[in-house]
Design a protein around this motif. Structure first.
Motif, mmCIF file in Angstrom:
data_model
loop_
_atom_site.group_PDB
_atom_site.id
_atom_site.type_symbol
_atom_site.label_atom_id
_atom_site.label_comp_id
_atom_site.label_asym_id
_atom_site.label_seq_id
_atom_site.Cartn_x
_atom_site.Cartn_y
_atom_site.Cartn_z
ATOM 1 N N PHE A 294 1.018 -1.271 -0.074
ATOM 2 C CA PHE A 294 0.118 0.053 0.092
ATOM 3 C C PHE A 294 0.741 1.213 -0.129
ATOM 4 O O PHE A 294 1.896 1.181 0.717
ATOM 5 N N LEU A 295 0.448 2.011 -0.805
ATOM 6 C CA LEU A 295 1.490 3.608 -0.830
ATOM 7 C C LEU A 295 0.708 4.173 0.446
ATOM 8 O O LEU A 295 -0.260 4.702 0.720
ATOM 9 N N ASP A 296 1.843 4.556 1.399
ATOM 10 C CA ASP A 296 1.501 5.130 2.669
ATOM 11 C C ASP A 296 1.742 6.438 2.511
ATOM 12 O O ASP A 296 2.746 7.304 2.609
ATOM 13 N N SER A 297 0.616 7.134 2.042
ATOM 14 C CA SER A 297 0.317 8.601 1.849
ATOM 15 C C SER A 297 -1.030 8.860 2.020
ATOM 16 O O SER A 297 -1.884 8.472 1.511
ATOM 17 N N PRO A 298 -1.199 10.135 2.814
ATOM 18 C CA PRO A 298 -2.617 10.564 2.924
ATOM 19 C C PRO A 298 -3.360 11.154 1.798
ATOM 20 O O PRO A 298 -4.594 10.922 1.743
ATOM 21 N N GLU A 299 -2.734 11.274 0.815
ATOM 22 C CA GLU A 299 -3.336 11.813 -0.566
ATOM 23 C C GLU A 299 -3.800 10.621 -1.437
ATOM 24 O O GLU A 299 -4.854 10.676 -2.074
ATOM 25 N N HIS A 300 -3.203 9.533 -1.036
ATOM 26 C CA HIS A 300 -3.627 8.314 -1.936
ATOM 27 C C HIS A 300 -3.882 7.089 -1.309
ATOM 28 O O HIS A 300 -4.400 6.127 -1.795
ATOM 29 N N SER A 301 -3.787 6.930 0.016
ATOM 30 C CA SER A 301 -4.126 5.913 1.015
ATOM 31 C C SER A 301 -4.653 6.376 2.393
ATOM 32 O O SER A 301 -3.920 6.121 3.228
ATOM 33 N N GLY A 302 -5.517 7.320 2.465
ATOM 34 C CA GLY A 302 -5.972 7.968 3.513
ATOM 35 C C GLY A 302 -6.390 6.940 4.780
ATOM 36 O O GLY A 302 -6.441 7.147 5.897
ATOM 37 N N ILE A 303 -7.016 5.893 4.206
ATOM 38 C CA ILE A 303 -7.458 4.795 5.165
ATOM 39 C C ILE A 303 -6.563 4.321 6.106
ATOM 40 O O ILE A 303 -6.589 4.110 7.535
ATOM 41 N N LEU A 304 -5.247 4.242 5.593
ATOM 42 C CA LEU A 304 -4.071 3.888 6.564
ATOM 43 C C LEU A 304 -3.844 4.681 7.741
ATOM 44 O O LEU A 304 -3.286 4.249 8.871
ATOM 45 N N GLY A 305 -4.177 6.009 7.674
ATOM 46 C CA GLY A 305 -4.400 6.825 8.696
ATOM 47 C C GLY A 305 -5.380 6.998 9.632
ATOM 48 O O GLY A 305 -5.298 7.903 10.651
ATOM 49 N N ASN B 290 -7.713 12.132 0.782
ATOM 50 C CA ASN B 290 -8.999 11.364 0.320
ATOM 51 C C ASN B 290 -8.792 10.015 1.359
ATOM 52 O O ASN B 290 -8.053 9.038 0.867
ATOM 53 N N PRO B 291 -9.523 10.279 2.527
ATOM 54 C CA PRO B 291 -9.328 9.050 3.619
ATOM 55 C C PRO B 291 -10.155 7.793 3.283
ATOM 56 O O PRO B 291 -9.956 6.835 4.140
ATOM 57 N N ASN B 292 -10.823 7.807 1.988
ATOM 58 C CA ASN B 292 -11.671 6.850 1.462
ATOM 59 C C ASN B 292 -11.116 5.956 0.447
ATOM 60 O O ASN B 292 -11.783 5.303 -0.215
ATOM 61 N N CYS B 293 -9.795 5.929 0.543
ATOM 62 C CA CYS B 293 -8.986 5.129 -0.785
ATOM 63 C C CYS B 293 -7.915 4.591 -0.153
ATOM 64 O O CYS B 293 -7.272 4.881 0.919
ATOM 65 N N LEU B 294 -7.397 3.295 -1.018
ATOM 66 C CA LEU B 294 -6.075 2.607 -0.665
ATOM 67 C C LEU B 294 -5.711 2.515 -2.127
ATOM 68 O O LEU B 294 -6.039 2.349 -3.194
ATOM 69 N N THR B 295 -4.232 2.929 -2.304
ATOM 70 C CA THR B 295 -3.702 2.813 -3.570
ATOM 71 C C THR B 295 -2.599 1.670 -3.273
ATOM 72 O O THR B 295 -1.753 1.591 -2.523
ATOM 73 N N LEU B 296 -2.426 0.785 -4.075
ATOM 74 C CA LEU B 296 -1.193 -0.299 -4.327
ATOM 75 C C LEU B 296 -0.519 0.037 -5.253
ATOM 76 O O LEU B 296 -0.705 0.548 -6.440
ATOM 77 N N ILE B 297 0.996 -0.338 -4.895
ATOM 78 C CA ILE B 297 2.121 -0.161 -5.911
ATOM 79 C C ILE B 297 2.861 -1.117 -5.525
ATOM 80 O O ILE B 297 2.960 -1.672 -4.837
ATOM 81 N N PRO B 298 3.779 -1.476 -6.979
ATOM 82 C CA PRO B 298 4.960 -2.396 -6.678
ATOM 83 C C PRO B 298 6.063 -1.640 -5.758
ATOM 84 O O PRO B 298 6.182 -0.644 -5.806
ATOM 85 N N SER B 299 6.538 -2.428 -4.749
ATOM 86 C CA SER B 299 7.616 -1.961 -3.822
ATOM 87 C C SER B 299 8.672 -1.324 -4.154
ATOM 88 O O SER B 299 9.403 -0.634 -3.595
ATOM 89 N N ARG B 300 9.015 -1.722 -5.482
ATOM 90 C CA ARG B 300 10.291 -0.931 -6.130
ATOM 91 C C ARG B 300 10.224 0.369 -6.336
ATOM 92 O O ARG B 300 11.134 1.210 -6.580
#
Length: 182
Positions: free
Chosen positions: A103-114, A144-154
Motif C-alpha cells: 500500500f502507498l503510505d500517503s494521506p493523498e493516496h491511501s488515507g484509510i491507513l491513517g 482522500n481518507p476513503n481510498c487505498l493505493t497499491l504499488i509495486p514495492s520497487r
C-alpha cells in the motif's frame, strides 16, 4: 561475414534482449498488481457482506506485519466483536498482498491507513450491518481518507507525492460501502 559485422549483430541482439527484459518486468508487475487489487476488492466486499450476515460491524485492519518488509503496509485482517466474550476476534485468514506489492503510505493516496478504528487500531475502518462504513463523509480537499493505493514495492520511497506509473487505487464510498477499483 566480418568480425565488425558479427560484433554489430551481437550488439543489436543484446540491446533487444535488454529492452524486452524491461518490458517483461513491467508486464509481470502490472499483472501482479491487477491480480492483487482485484483480490483485495473481493476480500473487502466479502467483509461488507459478513457485516450484514453477522448483523454487527466488521472492522478492517491494515497491518505492517511482515519482517521482510519493515514499515510497509502489506496485509489486511477482518475482525468482529464476539457477542459471547465481548472481545474482537479475527474473521478468516490474514490477507497478504503479493510479495512485491504494498500500500502507498500517503494521506493523498491511501488515507484509510491513517484512520483509527473503533477499537483504536491505526490503519482501518469498519463496515456496518446496514451497508455503511465508519469512513469520514467529509474530508479535506487535499486528501482522500476513503481510498487505498497499491504499488509495486520497487517504487518506494515515493518522494514527490505523485503516483508511480504502475498503481491501482480502491475507493470506498462511506455511505454505501461500494468499492470501486481504478
Amino acid at each position: 561475414m566480418t568480425l565488425a559485422e558479427l560484433l554489430l549483430v551481437l550488439l543489436l541482439i543484446s540491446v533487444l534482449v535488454g529492452m524486452s527484459t524491461s518490458m517483461m518486468r513491467d508486464s509481470i508487475e502490472s499483472q501482479q498488481l491487477n491480480t492483487t487489487a482485484t483480490a483485495l476488492t473481493h476480500q473487502l466486499s466479502n467483509c461488507a457482506l459478513q457485516a450484514v450476515r453477522l448483523n454487527r460491524a466488521v472492522e478492517i485492519r491494515f497491518l505492517q506485519n511482515d519482517p521482510a518488509r519493515p514499515g510497509q503496509w502489506c496485509s489486511m485482517q477482518a475482525w468482529a466483536r464476539d457477542p459471547a466474550s465481548g472481545t474482537n476476534q479475527p474473521l478468516g485468514h490474514l490477507f497478504r498482498l503479493g510479495e512485491h506489492i504494498t500500500f502507498l503510505d500517503s494521506p493523498e493516496h491511501s488515507g484509510i491507513l491513517g484512520l483509527k478504528t473503533s477499537s483504536g487500531h491505526i490503519g482501518g475502518f469498519s463496515f456496518h450491518p446496514r451497508g455503511s462504513t465508519s469512513l469520514p463523509r467529509i474530508f479535506a480537499k487535499d486528501s482522500n481518507p476513503n481510498c487505498l493505493t497499491l504499488i509495486p514495492s520497487r517504487f518506494l520511497p515515493v518522494r514527490d507525492g505523485s503516483l508511480p506509473s504502475l498503481s491501482r487505487t480502491l475507493s470506498i464510498h462511506p455511505t454505501s460501502g461500494k468499492i470501486t477499483l481504478y
